[in-house]
Scaffold this motif. Structure first.
Motif, PDB file in Angstrom:
ATOM      1  N   LYS A  83      26.714   0.156 -16.024  1.00 15.65           N
ATOM      2  CA  LYS A  83      26.054   0.633 -17.236  1.00 15.65           C
ATOM      3  C   LYS A  83      24.692   1.211 -16.899  1.00 15.65           C
ATOM      4  N   GLY A  84      24.369   2.323 -17.523  1.00 12.58           N
ATOM      5  CA  GLY A  84      23.112   3.000 -17.249  1.00 12.58           C
ATOM      6  C   GLY A  84      23.181   3.947 -16.072  1.00 12.58           C
ATOM      7  N   ARG A  85      24.251   3.864 -15.307  1.00 10.08           N
ATOM      8  CA  ARG A  85      24.422   4.772 -14.183  1.00 10.08           C
ATOM      9  C   ARG A  85      25.692   5.600 -14.351  1.00 10.08           C
ATOM     10  N   GLU A  86      26.849   4.930 -14.481  1.00  7.43           N
ATOM     11  CA  GLU A  86      28.102   5.671 -14.692  1.00  7.43           C
ATOM     12  C   GLU A  86      28.504   5.763 -16.162  1.00  7.43           C
ATOM     13  N   TYR A  87      27.874   4.963 -17.026  1.00  4.85           N
ATOM     14  CA  TYR A  87      28.177   5.094 -18.447  1.00  4.85           C
ATOM     15  C   TYR A  87      27.010   4.594 -19.294  1.00  4.85           C
ATOM     16  N   ASP A  88      26.966   5.079 -20.540  1.00  2.00           N
ATOM     17  CA  ASP A  88      25.948   4.667 -21.505  1.00  2.00           C
ATOM     18  C   ASP A  88      26.630   4.346 -22.822  1.00  2.00           C
ATOM     19  N   THR A  89      26.010   3.464 -23.611  1.00  4.09           N
ATOM     20  CA  THR A  89      26.578   3.089 -24.907  1.00  4.09           C
ATOM     21  C   THR A  89      25.584   3.381 -26.025  1.00  4.09           C
ATOM     22  N   GLN A  90      26.143   3.753 -27.163  1.00  9.74           N
ATOM     23  CA  GLN A  90      25.386   3.908 -28.407  1.00  9.74           C
ATOM     24  C   GLN A  90      24.182   4.836 -28.287  1.00  9.74           C
ATOM     25  N   LEU A  91      24.342   5.930 -27.562  1.00  5.98           N
ATOM     26  CA  LEU A  91      23.287   6.938 -27.533  1.00  5.98           C
ATOM     27  C   LEU A  91      23.321   7.736 -28.834  1.00  5.98           C
ATOM     28  N   THR A  92      22.156   8.113 -29.333  1.00  5.30           N
ATOM     29  CA  THR A  92      22.065   8.842 -30.599  1.00  5.30           C
ATOM     30  C   THR A  92      21.723  10.303 -30.340  1.00  5.30           C
ATOM     31  N   PHE A  93      22.437  11.194 -31.018  1.00 13.57           N
ATOM     32  CA  PHE A  93      22.212  12.631 -30.887  1.00 13.57           C
ATOM     33  C   PHE A  93      21.965  13.208 -32.276  1.00 13.57           C
ATOM     34  N   ASN A  94      20.904  13.990 -32.410  1.00 14.04           N
ATOM     35  CA  ASN A  94      20.575  14.627 -33.679  1.00 14.04           C
ATOM     36  C   ASN A  94      21.260  15.989 -33.771  1.00 14.04           C
ATOM     37  N   THR A  95      21.923  16.244 -34.884  1.00 16.35           N
ATOM     38  CA  THR A  95      22.593  17.525 -35.122  1.00 16.35           C
ATOM     39  C   THR A  95      22.149  18.075 -36.469  1.00 16.35           C
ATOM     40  N   GLN A  96      22.590  19.268 -36.775  1.00 11.47           N
ATOM     41  CA  GLN A  96      22.261  19.876 -38.071  1.00 11.47           C
ATOM     42  C   GLN A  96      22.875  19.082 -39.218  1.00 11.47           C
ATOM     43  N   ASP A  97      23.965  18.390 -38.936  1.00  8.82           N
ATOM     44  CA  ASP A  97      24.651  17.622 -39.982  1.00  8.82           C
ATOM     45  C   ASP A  97      24.234  16.157 -39.999  1.00  8.82           C
ATOM     46  N   GLY A  98      23.244  15.814 -39.198  1.00  7.04           N
ATOM     47  CA  GLY A  98      22.802  14.426 -39.149  1.00  7.04           C
ATOM     48  C   GLY A  98      22.895  13.865 -37.741  1.00  7.04           C
ATOM     49  N   ARG A  99      22.902  12.554 -37.657  1.00  3.19           N
ATOM     50  CA  ARG A  99      22.967  11.895 -36.361  1.00  3.19           C
ATOM     51  C   ARG A  99      24.395  11.511 -36.001  1.00  3.19           C
ATOM     52  N   GLN A 100      24.693  11.616 -34.713  1.00  4.79           N
ATOM     53  CA  GLN A 100      25.983  11.157 -34.208  1.00  4.79           C
ATOM     54  C   GLN A 100      25.736  10.171 -33.082  1.00  4.79           C
ATOM     55  N   ARG A 101      26.564   9.133 -33.036  1.00  7.35           N
ATOM     56  CA  ARG A 101      26.390   8.081 -32.037  1.00  7.35           C
ATOM     57  C   ARG A 101      27.747   7.722 -31.427  1.00  7.35           C
ATOM     58  N   PRO A 102      28.123   8.397 -30.355  1.00  8.72           N
ATOM     59  CA  PRO A 102      29.373   8.039 -29.669  1.00  8.72           C
ATOM     60  C   PRO A 102      29.287   6.602 -29.155  1.00  8.72           C
ATOM     61  N   ASP A 103      30.418   5.907 -29.177  1.00  4.18           N
ATOM     62  CA  ASP A 103      30.415   4.519 -28.712  1.00  4.18           C
ATOM     63  C   ASP A 103      30.066   4.433 -27.228  1.00  4.18           C
ATOM     64  N   VAL A 104      30.721   5.242 -26.421  1.00  5.15           N
ATOM     65  CA  VAL A 104      30.496   5.209 -24.968  1.00  5.15           C
ATOM     66  C   VAL A 104      30.568   6.629 -24.416  1.00  5.15           C
ATOM     67  N   ILE A 105      29.662   6.934 -23.499  1.00  4.32           N
ATOM     68  CA  ILE A 105      29.735   8.181 -22.739  1.00  4.32           C
ATOM     69  C   ILE A 105      29.878   7.803 -21.273  1.00  4.32           C
ATOM     70  N   VAL A 106      31.007   8.146 -20.693  1.00  7.51           N
ATOM     71  CA  VAL A 106      31.262   7.860 -19.286  1.00  7.51           C
ATOM     72  C   VAL A 106      30.885   9.089 -18.476  1.00  7.51           C
ATOM     73  N   ARG A 107      30.025   8.877 -17.486  1.00  7.05           N
ATOM     74  CA  ARG A 107      29.558   9.981 -16.646  1.00  7.05           C
ATOM     75  C   ARG A 107      30.559  10.231 -15.520  1.00  7.05           C
ATOM     76  N   LEU A 108      30.764  11.491 -15.231  1.00  7.06           N
ATOM     77  CA  LEU A 108      31.623  11.890 -14.126  1.00  7.06           C
ATOM     78  C   LEU A 108      30.784  12.589 -13.062  1.00  7.06           C
ATOM     79  N   PRO A 109      31.257  12.617 -11.813  1.00  7.72           N
ATOM     80  CA  PRO A 109      30.554  13.414 -10.801  1.00  7.72           C
ATOM     81  C   PRO A 109      30.452  14.873 -11.240  1.00  7.72           C
ATOM     82  N   GLU A 110      29.467  15.553 -10.691  1.00  8.76           N
ATOM     83  CA  GLU A 110      29.211  16.961 -10.992  1.00  8.76           C
ATOM     84  C   GLU A 110      28.734  17.166 -12.423  1.00  8.76           C
TER      85      GLU A 110
END
Length: 258
Positions: A23-50
């Motif tokens: 966690k914090g290196r290959e994946y993150d949880t509950q990150l918040t992203f601001n968009t024109q339609d409001g905020r979005q918070r994906p449960d998990v973002i798994v990082r891939l090489p490249e």
């Protein structure tokens, strides 16, 4: 329900830990992203090489599946199962509208993993509607169960392990090259030192030649002064006398006799 969502996220977190991803290196949880339609918070973002990412959604509702499991009649079970499939379909449709691929800060692979945290709930939905997986895939959404998600996450962890090995190999090659270059510079310095020592030896031999060899050389003259009674406190070095060409004793001048 909120309890179901929290339970699904807990199961997802356990699978991420079991996969070997950090966690914090290959994946993150509950990150918040601001968009024109409001905020979005994906449960998990798994990082891939490249620099690529995979989004995992774990917010599916299993209320209708619970009704299916607790129903006492076949009609009740069939109705609950149809509602369970319809709930998954609605969730997939809503997730397709979010379009995580357009979020700034995410370099997604253009698809999202929808996690169904109960294996049996996943299998029953596939049995009830065999087209469910394909229609989700057309929306760039892939439905996964605990088994298939863990296999996917371990594949990603293997990709990262290989990436780190490649990086280590590159670092070893870089350090080996730097060590080789430094060693070459040291050898060049040793060669230069050898040349200086050779020049120093040649200068020493030349100086010794001029001081201690040849008729009337300086060492011979000084030793003759000692024989004539010069009051010297220090003797000439034996090593120099051993190689010096000493002239035979010269006669004193006529005005020095008697």
């Amino acid at each position: 329900s909120r309890t179901q969502g929290a339970w699904g996220e807990m199961v997802l977190e356990r699978l991420l830990t079991a996969s070997g991803l950090e966690k914090g290196r290959e994946y993150d949880t509950q990150l918040t992203f601001n968009t024109q339609d409001g905020r979005q918070r994906p449960d998990v973002i798994v990082r891939l090489p490249e620099g690529r990412d995979v989004v995992i959604d774990a917010k599916v509702s299993l209320t209708d599946y619970e009704r299916f499991c607790s129903a006492e009649t076949e009609a009740g079970r069939e109705a609950a199962l149809r509602a369970h499939v319809a709930s998954l379909q609605a969730h997939i449709a809503a997730l397709g509208v979010k379009d995580y691929a357009t979020l700034e800060g995410i370099r997604t692979l253009d698809f999202v993993l929808v996690f169904v945290p109960i294996e049996a709930a996943f299998m029953k939905a596939m049995e009830q509607d065999p087209t469910l997986f394909g229609r989700a895939f057309e929306r760039n959404i892939i439905m996964v169960s605990p088994t298939t998600l863990l296999a996917t996450l371990r594949t990603i962890e293997s990709m990262w392990r290989l990436e780190r090995q490649n990086r280590n190999a590159e670092e070893i090659a870089r350090r080996a090259g730097a060590l080789h270059d430094q060693f070459a510079r040291v050898l060049e310095s040793l060669e230069d030192l050898g040349r200086h020592l050779e020049r120093t030896r040649a200068a020493y031999d030349l100086t010794l030649e001029r001081f201690a060899r040849g008729r009337g050389n300086l060492v011979s003259r000084v030793t003759q002064l000692e024989k004539l009674g010069a009051r010297a406190r220090k003797a000439l070095p034996d090593a120099i006398l051993a190689v010096a060409e000493l002239d035979e004793e010269e006669p004193l001048p006529d005005d020095a006799e008697g």
